[in-house]
Design an enzyme around this catalytic site. Structure first.
Site, PDB file in Angstrom:
ATOM      1  N   ASN A  11      -3.556  -3.436  -9.600  1.00 17.94           N
ATOM      2  CA  ASN A  11      -2.364  -3.374  -8.755  1.00 17.94           C
ATOM      3  C   ASN A  11      -2.156  -4.746  -8.119  1.00 17.94           C
ATOM      4  O   ASN A  11      -2.872  -5.108  -7.190  1.00 17.94           O
ATOM      5  CB  ASN A  11      -2.581  -2.293  -7.680  1.00 17.94           C
ATOM      6  CG  ASN A  11      -1.471  -2.263  -6.645  1.00 17.94           C
ATOM      7  OD1 ASN A  11      -0.393  -2.828  -6.854  1.00 17.94           O
ATOM      8  ND2 ASN A  11      -1.720  -1.602  -5.528  1.00 17.94           N
ATOM      9  N   LYS A  13       0.314  -5.658  -6.386  1.00 19.98           N
ATOM     10  CA  LYS A  13       1.131  -5.592  -5.164  1.00 19.98           C
ATOM     11  C   LYS A  13       2.279  -6.619  -5.265  1.00 19.98           C
ATOM     12  O   LYS A  13       2.776  -6.852  -6.366  1.00 19.98           O
ATOM     13  CB  LYS A  13       0.253  -5.793  -3.921  1.00 19.98           C
ATOM     14  CG  LYS A  13      -0.992  -4.900  -3.978  1.00 19.98           C
ATOM     15  CD  LYS A  13      -1.782  -4.845  -2.721  1.00 19.98           C
ATOM     16  CE  LYS A  13      -2.980  -3.938  -2.922  1.00 19.98           C
ATOM     17  NZ  LYS A  13      -3.710  -3.660  -1.718  1.00 19.98           N
ATOM     18  N   HIS A 103       0.748   4.963  -2.316  1.00 17.41           N
ATOM     19  CA  HIS A 103      -0.219   3.946  -1.891  1.00 17.41           C
ATOM     20  C   HIS A 103      -0.171   3.834  -0.362  1.00 17.41           C
ATOM     21  O   HIS A 103       0.905   3.969   0.235  1.00 17.41           O
ATOM     22  CB  HIS A 103       0.126   2.601  -2.544  1.00 17.41           C
ATOM     23  CG  HIS A 103      -0.953   1.589  -2.333  1.00 17.41           C
ATOM     24  ND1 HIS A 103      -1.081   0.899  -1.158  1.00 17.41           N
ATOM     25  CD2 HIS A 103      -1.975   1.187  -3.128  1.00 17.41           C
ATOM     26  CE1 HIS A 103      -2.138   0.100  -1.249  1.00 17.41           C
ATOM     27  NE2 HIS A 103      -2.698   0.256  -2.431  1.00 17.41           N
ATOM     28  N   GLU A 105      -0.100   1.423   1.562  1.00 19.49           N
ATOM     29  CA  GLU A 105       0.851   0.425   2.079  1.00 19.49           C
ATOM     30  C   GLU A 105       2.274   0.997   2.082  1.00 19.49           C
ATOM     31  O   GLU A 105       3.082   0.665   2.957  1.00 19.49           O
ATOM     32  CB  GLU A 105       0.761  -0.870   1.245  1.00 19.49           C
ATOM     33  CG  GLU A 105      -0.528  -1.622   1.594  1.00 19.49           C
ATOM     34  CD  GLU A 105      -1.135  -2.423   0.469  1.00 19.49           C
ATOM     35  OE1 GLU A 105      -0.459  -2.690  -0.529  1.00 19.49           O
ATOM     36  OE2 GLU A 105      -2.327  -2.774   0.588  1.00 19.49           O
ATOM     37  N   GLU A 173      -8.422   6.219  -1.985  1.00 23.47           N
ATOM     38  CA  GLU A 173      -8.514   4.868  -1.440  1.00 23.47           C
ATOM     39  C   GLU A 173      -8.603   4.950   0.085  1.00 23.47           C
ATOM     40  O   GLU A 173      -7.569   5.081   0.766  1.00 23.47           O
ATOM     41  CB  GLU A 173      -7.264   4.061  -1.800  1.00 23.47           C
ATOM     42  CG  GLU A 173      -7.045   3.897  -3.277  1.00 23.47           C
ATOM     43  CD  GLU A 173      -6.198   2.659  -3.549  1.00 23.47           C
ATOM     44  OE1 GLU A 173      -6.709   1.720  -4.132  1.00 23.47           O
ATOM     45  OE2 GLU A 173      -5.026   2.633  -3.140  1.00 23.47           O
ATOM     46  N   GLY A 179      -8.394  -4.002   0.909  1.00 32.18           N
ATOM     47  CA  GLY A 179      -8.174  -5.409   1.252  1.00 32.18           C
ATOM     48  C   GLY A 179      -9.043  -5.912   2.394  1.00 32.18           C
ATOM     49  O   GLY A 179      -8.774  -6.968   2.967  1.00 32.18           O
ATOM     50  N   SER A 210     -11.353  -2.544  -2.064  1.00 31.22           N
ATOM     51  CA  SER A 210     -12.310  -3.654  -2.150  1.00 31.22           C
ATOM     52  C   SER A 210     -13.267  -3.541  -3.338  1.00 31.22           C
ATOM     53  O   SER A 210     -14.456  -3.838  -3.218  1.00 31.22           O
ATOM     54  CB  SER A 210     -13.071  -3.797  -0.835  1.00 31.22           C
ATOM     55  OG  SER A 210     -12.171  -4.133   0.204  1.00 31.22           O
TER      56      SER A 210
END
Ligand code: PGA
Length: 254
Positions: A11, A13, A103, A105, A173, A179, A210
């Site tokens: 991904n 992003k 996701h 985010e 996740e 991250g 991560s």
């Protein structure tokens, strides 16, 4: 479950360029670690699912038709007056096979709810895509020992309207691991994935947060982990190569 390859979903992003896409794909296209060795003769899954920014999907597919691609999000409606959004139908037409939905985010920066994510996943399936539905708890929920209760509700609501026989993937996740360089321990991942496996006996289950060259093999060999979703490390050719090779070793080991 039919897949025998291990999924590595990269991904990007809102990172990367067309130049990096060409470098990355060329570095791997002839690498045995990315080839779908078993996919030729049986109904298996790809190993590498590449999710670049949507604007790079067409160029990637036109230049490298064998690369399996995914979008990073889609709208819940098939088409319409939704300026700036990306439809599942056009992702499919551009060459995507998969799409990430939910996701953290998107949940955080775009206030996406479980109900909306369920609608997106249903639309993705209607348009012929395989949704990769992300779930994960906050650090506070984790520290309070409420992870499984939280995930149960998030999962039920994010899968509302889907049936377990449909083709979709779930990615666990933990938000605090994305991250941050903090990875969930093998024990934590094992606990969550065994819970998810009880709910979804035939669904491929990924871990993300991560994932790096140094922890990929350990994570991939955790029970009930069928692959990983990789963010930051998927932008670095050498690091990503090690992750793909770890996946290949897992296939060979089974
Ligand atoms: P990360 O991101 O690997 O950079 O933690 C993972 C993700 O957001 O899917």
């Amino acid at each position: 479950m039919q897949n025998t390859n291990t999924y590595i979903v990269s991904n990007w992003k809102m990172n990367g360029t067309a130049v990096l896409m060409h470098e990355m794909v060329k570095a791997f296209i002839e690498n045995p670690a990315t080839k779908n060795d078993k996919a030729q003769s049986t109904n298996t899954t790809p190993r590498w699912v590449f999710c670049p920014p949507a604007l790079l999907i067409t160029e990637t597919k036109q230049n490298y038709p064998e690369i399996i691609l995914g979008g990073q999000d889609c709208h819940q409606k098939r088409t319409g007056a939704f300026t700036g959004n990306i439809s599942a139908s056009l992702l499919k037409e551009s060459g995507a096979t998969y799409v990430i939905v939910g996701h953290s985010e998107r949940r955080h920066y775009h206030n996406e709810s479980n109900a909306l994510i369920a609608e997106k996943a249903c639309m993705a399936i209607k348009c012929g895509l395989i949704p990769i539905i992300c779930i994960g708890e906050s650090e506070e929920t984790y520290n309070n020992g409420l992870t499984l209760d939280f995930l149960k509700k998030q999962l039920d609501e994010s899968l509302c309207g889907l049936n377990k026989e449909q083709h979709f993937i779930v990615a666990y996740e933990p938000i605090w691991a994305i991250g941050t360089g903090k990875t969930a321990t093998r024990t934590d991942i094992e606990k969550v994935h065994s819970f998810l496996r009880n709910q979804l006996p035939d669904t491929p289950l990924l871990y993300g947060g991560s994932v790096t060259a140094s922890n990929a093999y350990d994570i991939l060999t955790t029970p009930n982990v069928n692959g990983v979703l990789v963010g930051g490390a998927s932008l670095k050719i050498d690091e990503f190569k090690t992750i793909l090779e770890a996946a290949r070793m897992c296939d060979t080991a089974t």
